[in-house]
Design a protein around this motif. Structure first.
Motif, PDB file in Angstrom:
ATOM      1  N   ASP A   1      -7.057   5.574  -8.080  1.00  0.00           N
ATOM      2  CA  ASP A   1      -6.713   6.382  -6.916  1.00  0.00           C
ATOM      3  C   ASP A   1      -5.305   6.949  -7.057  1.00  0.00           C
ATOM      4  O   ASP A   1      -4.598   6.680  -8.027  1.00  0.00           O
ATOM      5  CB  ASP A   1      -6.846   5.562  -5.634  1.00  0.00           C
ATOM      6  N   VAL A   2      -4.903   7.719  -6.040  1.00  0.00           N
ATOM      7  CA  VAL A   2      -3.600   8.388  -6.050  1.00  0.00           C
ATOM      8  C   VAL A   2      -2.462   7.370  -6.042  1.00  0.00           C
ATOM      9  O   VAL A   2      -1.412   7.587  -6.654  1.00  0.00           O
ATOM     10  CB  VAL A   2      -3.490   9.352  -4.844  1.00  0.00           C
ATOM     11  N   ASN A   3      -2.650   6.255  -5.359  1.00  0.00           N
ATOM     12  CA  ASN A   3      -1.591   5.242  -5.290  1.00  0.00           C
ATOM     13  C   ASN A   3      -1.238   4.697  -6.669  1.00  0.00           C
ATOM     14  O   ASN A   3      -0.082   4.386  -6.948  1.00  0.00           O
ATOM     15  CB  ASN A   3      -1.998   4.101  -4.354  1.00  0.00           C
ATOM     16  N   THR A   4      -2.230   4.579  -7.529  1.00  0.00           N
ATOM     17  CA  THR A   4      -1.968   4.108  -8.886  1.00  0.00           C
ATOM     18  C   THR A   4      -1.100   5.119  -9.630  1.00  0.00           C
ATOM     19  O   THR A   4      -0.184   4.754 -10.358  1.00  0.00           O
ATOM     20  CB  THR A   4      -3.293   3.888  -9.647  1.00  0.00           C
ATOM     21  N   PHE A   5      -1.389   6.411  -9.432  1.00  0.00           N
ATOM     22  CA  PHE A   5      -0.554   7.462 -10.006  1.00  0.00           C
ATOM     23  C   PHE A   5       0.872   7.335  -9.488  1.00  0.00           C
ATOM     24  O   PHE A   5       1.841   7.398 -10.254  1.00  0.00           O
ATOM     25  CB  PHE A   5      -1.089   8.857  -9.632  1.00  0.00           C
TER      26      PHE A   5
END
Length: 150
Positions: A136-140
């Protein structure tokens, strides 16, 4: 060596020198038949390396596969092809210096990420997102924060 233009055997070396990576010899050749010049590269043949994939399958190391991954990570970035080739050469040299016949794909991925981190942060995040399978975006965002903190 056959001429790539006329396919005749009569070629000769007119110049030899180390290539930029200092692991390859660059040879300029001249065809005695058609008179055209071309360049060849001579590299030391190494013992085949087996890559252990995430699912424990094994396959022969493939430089083209490594180069393809690095090229995809660097797509549309202001990075010279020479620099991309240096990354691939550097990763490959590190793999072969280990003198092990098998290497885990995760180890290769870590080496590539170390090299890309120094070359271009966007290419690094692109490679890491595929290699580490960002969900997900949080991992990015977490990965980008790590880069910014350094």
């Amino acid at each position: 060596m056959k001429c790539p233009f006329c396919s005749q055997d009569g070629t000769r070396v007119i110049d030899s020198r180390p290539a930029e990576d200092n692991f390859t010899i660059r040879r300029r050749r001249l065809c005695d038949v058609c008179g055209k010049r071309f360049t060849t590269y001579e590299k030391i043949e190494t013992i085949p390396i087996i890559v252990i994939k995430k699912d424990n399958n094994r396959e022969t190391y493939d430089r083209d596969k490594l180069a393809g991954g690095v090229l995809r990570a660097c797509h549309k970035r202001p990075i010279a092809l020479k620099d991309i080739n240096q990354v691939v050469d550097s990763v490959e040299n590190e793999i072969f210096k280990r003198e092990e016949r098998e290497i885990a794909s995760k180890d290769i991925g870590e080496i590539v990420m170390d090299k890309l981190r120094d070359l271009d942060s966007v290419a690094y995040v692109r490679f890491a997102s595929v290699y580490r399978e960002f969900k997900d975006v949080n991992t990015f965002l977490d990965e980008i924060k790590k880069i910014l903190d350094k």
